[in-house]
Scaffold this motif. Structure first.
Motif, PDB file in Angstrom:
ATOM      1  N   PHE A  40       0.839  -1.202   0.000  1.00  0.00           N
ATOM      2  CA  PHE A  40       0.000   0.000   0.000  1.00  0.00           C
ATOM      3  C   PHE A  40       0.882   1.264   0.000  1.00  0.00           C
ATOM      4  CE2 PHE A  40      -4.303   1.698   1.886  1.00  0.00           C
ATOM      5  CZ  PHE A  40      -4.456   2.489   0.762  1.00  0.00           C
ATOM      6  N   PRO A  41       1.693   1.458  -1.064  1.00  0.00           N
ATOM      7  CA  PRO A  41       2.522   2.665  -1.128  1.00  0.00           C
ATOM      8  C   PRO A  41       1.677   3.913  -1.398  1.00  0.00           C
ATOM      9  CG  PRO A  41       2.723   1.409  -3.156  1.00  0.00           C
ATOM     10  CD  PRO A  41       1.863   0.587  -2.225  1.00  0.00           C
ATOM     11  N   PHE A  42       2.302   5.070  -1.283  1.00  0.00           N
ATOM     12  CA  PHE A  42       1.612   6.325  -1.557  1.00  0.00           C
ATOM     13  C   PHE A  42       2.565   7.290  -2.250  1.00  0.00           C
ATOM     14  CE2 PHE A  42       3.584   6.678   2.578  1.00  0.00           C
ATOM     15  CZ  PHE A  42       4.066   7.974   2.651  1.00  0.00           C
ATOM     16  N   LEU A  43       2.003   8.269  -2.930  1.00  0.00           N
ATOM     17  CA  LEU A  43       2.799   9.289  -3.610  1.00  0.00           C
ATOM     18  C   LEU A  43       3.229  10.319  -2.568  1.00  0.00           C
ATOM     19  CD1 LEU A  43       3.893  10.690  -6.180  1.00  0.00           C
ATOM     20  CD2 LEU A  43       1.656  11.782  -6.425  1.00  0.00           C
ATOM     21  N   ALA A  44       4.527  10.360  -2.260  1.00  0.00           N
ATOM     22  CA  ALA A  44       5.016  11.233  -1.186  1.00  0.00           C
ATOM     23  C   ALA A  44       4.997  12.700  -1.605  1.00  0.00           C
ATOM     24  CB  ALA A  44       6.432  10.822  -0.803  1.00  0.00           C
ATOM     25  N   THR A 103       7.855   1.702  -8.501  1.00  0.00           N
ATOM     26  CA  THR A 103       6.646   0.858  -8.484  1.00  0.00           C
ATOM     27  C   THR A 103       6.495   0.098  -9.808  1.00  0.00           C
ATOM     28  OG1 THR A 103       5.328   2.787  -9.170  1.00  0.00           O
ATOM     29  CG2 THR A 103       5.360   2.268  -6.816  1.00  0.00           C
ATOM     30  N   GLN A 104       7.615  -0.143 -10.493  1.00  0.00           N
ATOM     31  CA  GLN A 104       7.572  -0.905 -11.745  1.00  0.00           C
ATOM     32  C   GLN A 104       6.905  -2.251 -11.512  1.00  0.00           C
ATOM     33  OE1 GLN A 104       8.856  -0.138 -14.988  1.00  0.00           O
ATOM     34  NE2 GLN A 104       8.891   1.930 -14.156  1.00  0.00           N
ATOM     35  N   GLY A 105       5.864  -2.553 -12.287  1.00  0.00           N
ATOM     36  CA  GLY A 105       5.206  -3.856 -12.186  1.00  0.00           C
ATOM     37  C   GLY A 105       4.298  -4.001 -10.976  1.00  0.00           C
ATOM     38  N   TYR A 106       4.127  -2.932 -10.210  1.00  0.00           N
ATOM     39  CA  TYR A 106       3.312  -3.021  -8.997  1.00  0.00           C
ATOM     40  C   TYR A 106       1.835  -3.203  -9.333  1.00  0.00           C
ATOM     41  CZ  TYR A 106       0.910  -1.717  -4.691  1.00  0.00           C
ATOM     42  OH  TYR A 106       0.082  -1.713  -3.600  1.00  0.00           O
ATOM     43  N   GLU A 107       1.194  -4.127  -8.618  1.00  0.00           N
ATOM     44  CA  GLU A 107      -0.247  -4.340  -8.760  1.00  0.00           C
ATOM     45  C   GLU A 107      -0.844  -4.370  -7.361  1.00  0.00           C
ATOM     46  OE1 GLU A 107      -0.924  -7.862 -11.016  1.00  0.00           O
ATOM     47  OE2 GLU A 107      -0.118  -7.013 -12.867  1.00  0.00           O
ATOM     48  N   GLY A 108      -1.701  -3.427  -7.068  1.00  0.00           N
ATOM     49  CA  GLY A 108      -2.285  -3.334  -5.739  1.00  0.00           C
ATOM     50  C   GLY A 108      -2.705  -1.913  -5.465  1.00  0.00           C
ATOM     51  N   PRO A 109      -3.165  -1.619  -4.243  1.00  0.00           N
ATOM     52  CA  PRO A 109      -3.619  -0.265  -3.944  1.00  0.00           C
ATOM     53  C   PRO A 109      -2.454   0.722  -3.877  1.00  0.00           C
ATOM     54  CG  PRO A 109      -3.678  -1.626  -1.960  1.00  0.00           C
ATOM     55  CD  PRO A 109      -3.303  -2.527  -3.089  1.00  0.00           C
ATOM     56  N   LEU A 110      -2.660   1.896  -4.428  1.00  0.00           N
ATOM     57  CA  LEU A 110      -1.663   2.975  -4.429  1.00  0.00           C
ATOM     58  C   LEU A 110      -2.400   4.262  -4.092  1.00  0.00           C
ATOM     59  CD1 LEU A 110       1.078   4.343  -5.177  1.00  0.00           C
ATOM     60  CD2 LEU A 110       0.288   4.356  -7.549  1.00  0.00           C
ATOM     61  N   LYS A 111      -1.967   4.948  -3.027  1.00  0.00           N
ATOM     62  CA  LYS A 111      -2.687   6.133  -2.562  1.00  0.00           C
ATOM     63  C   LYS A 111      -2.044   7.422  -3.055  1.00  0.00           C
ATOM     64  CE  LYS A 111      -2.687   7.153   1.908  1.00  0.00           C
ATOM     65  NZ  LYS A 111      -2.175   8.545   1.975  1.00  0.00           N
ATOM     66  N   VAL A 112      -2.881   8.344  -3.505  1.00  0.00           N
ATOM     67  CA  VAL A 112      -2.422   9.683  -3.902  1.00  0.00           C
ATOM     68  C   VAL A 112      -3.254  10.700  -3.123  1.00  0.00           C
ATOM     69  CG1 VAL A 112      -1.697   8.937  -6.185  1.00  0.00           C
ATOM     70  CG2 VAL A 112      -4.004   9.810  -5.884  1.00  0.00           C
ATOM     71  N   GLN A 113      -2.631  11.820  -2.767  1.00  0.00           N
ATOM     72  CA  GLN A 113      -3.295  12.807  -1.919  1.00  0.00           C
ATOM     73  C   GLN A 113      -3.475  14.134  -2.660  1.00  0.00           C
ATOM     74  OE1 GLN A 113      -0.915   9.883  -0.411  1.00  0.00           O
ATOM     75  NE2 GLN A 113       0.111  11.839  -0.782  1.00  0.00           N
ATOM     76  N   ALA A 114      -4.575  14.810  -2.343  1.00  0.00           N
ATOM     77  CA  ALA A 114      -4.807  16.181  -2.795  1.00  0.00           C
ATOM     78  C   ALA A 114      -5.637  16.873  -1.719  1.00  0.00           C
ATOM     79  CB  ALA A 114      -5.549  16.205  -4.133  1.00  0.00           C
ATOM     80  N   VAL A 115      -5.543  18.185  -1.660  1.00  0.00           N
ATOM     81  CA  VAL A 115      -6.334  18.926  -0.675  1.00  0.00           C
ATOM     82  C   VAL A 115      -7.780  18.962  -1.140  1.00  0.00           C
ATOM     83  CG1 VAL A 115      -6.631  21.168   0.464  1.00  0.00           C
ATOM     84  CG2 VAL A 115      -4.332  20.264   0.041  1.00  0.00           C
TER      85      VAL A 115
END
Length: 337
Positions: A40-44, A103-115
């Motif tokens: 469950f990575p996220f965009l820092a 995240t090359q080849g990553y399959e799964g949840p990936l979180k991105v944030q915005a205000v």
């Protein structure tokens, strides 16, 4: 498939971060995040780089046909994109490049944030220096621009990490203050009028609707409006677990029973001693017992996070805190009672 059954079918990771990280090296941040949260990575976000890398500046860089520049008091509306908008977009590009690399080849949840729209409306100044929040027309324009910008941003992420299932997090720390009429005007002597709950819900619904996957709302402020967010249709609510009071318990129980995911912030977001992982989630287990919820549902209902973003932490502590979140989540799954 209904929205609730789609959310139930979505496989979430057991732990993730909130958004910001210390330092200014996009590759180092992406490497740390991907290594800490393999599922469950996220965009820092790296606000230490300066205006435009902060959460407000980054989101302003996403807006469509709305622009802003930095004044001593904060971000103010402009007629055209200037240096500050270009810088925000450039840094976002760097962060996306780094995320894509790790995240090359990553399959799964990936979180991105915005205000989210309401916190953005409190932070973005109109030309006279007052917040967009004080002008209903400006708020409507902002909601439309944000919705369109997020659509483009999510499409870009889909291209860069095609195997990922995107989770959109809207940061709304000012939401409760907006609802209660507690946001101060530029002079500081008075506050803006409380925004009608239906208007607040309608704007949030419009922004939530841009994403065909799960949307989470994050607030590290007290008195998170769990009931309102559930009505808006978010899949999860992210909050500082240490700020909960007794009056939050019933809305939390209702949220869990309706399938809303809880992103429980239990690990300090600034340098502090880290307890054993089991101790970090003891409060979550205790809350479950008090609410009479089935302990077997804990791991599927809760994602473990820091209490807020880690921008104010040292790099070494930030790495340790993320690793601690992952271990605490394992402890919760292994020993729910």
């Amino acid at each position: 498939m209904s929205e609730s059954s789609e959310q139930a079918a979505f496989t979430w990771g057991p732990a993730t971060g909130v958004g910001s990280m210390p330092g200014g090296d996009a590759r180092e941040a992406a490497k740390t995040v991907a290594g800490s949260f393999e599922d469950f990575p996220f965009l820092a976000e790296l606000p230490a780089r300066g205006p435009g890398a902060d959460m407000i500046g980054r989101t302003i860089g996403l807006l469509v046909e709305m622009y802003a520049h930095v004044e001593p008091s904060g971000w103010r509306v402009s007629d055209r994109p200037g240096r500050d908008t270009r810088r925000a977009r450039s840094w976002l590009g760097e962060d996306l490049d780094a995320l894509e690399e790790f995240t090359q080849g990553y399959e799964g949840p990936l979180k991105v944030q915005a205000v989210g729209p309401w916190t953005l409306a409190t932070a973005l100044e109109r030309r006279g220096g007052e917040a967009a929040l004080g002008d209903p027309g400006a708020c409507r324009d902002l909601v439309g621009s944000l919705a369109e910008g997020l659509r483009d941003h999510l499409a870009e992420l889909h291209k860069r990490v095609p195997g990922a299932r995107l989770v959109l997090q809207l940061d709304e720390p000012s939401l409760t203050s907006v609802l209660r009429g507690q946001v101060r005007t530029a002079s500081g002597y008075r506050t803006y009028r409380a925004v009608d709950r239906q208007v607040v819900e309608s704007a949030l619904r419009e922004v939530v609707a841009v994403h065909d996957g799960p949307v989470v709302v994050h607030s590290c402020a007290p008195d998170v409006p769990f009931g309102l967010l559930r009505r808006v249709g978010v899949a999860g609510v992210s909050f500082d677990f240490g700020l909960l009071t007794e009056r939050d318990e019933e809305p939390i129980g209702e949220a869990v029973e309706s399938g809303t995911k809880l992103f429980a912030g239990v690990v300090s977001s600034t340098d502090a001693p880290l307890s054993d992982p089991g101790g970090s989630v003891m409060g979550v287990r205790t809350l479950w017992r008090r609410l009479g919820l089935n302990p077997g549902t804990l791991a599927e209902s809760v994602v473990i996070t820091p209490t807020c973003g880690l921008a104010g932490a040292s790099p070494a502590y930030a790495r340790a805190a993320l690793a601690h979140c992952a271990r605490a989540a394992r402890s919760l799954a292994d020993n729910p009672e």
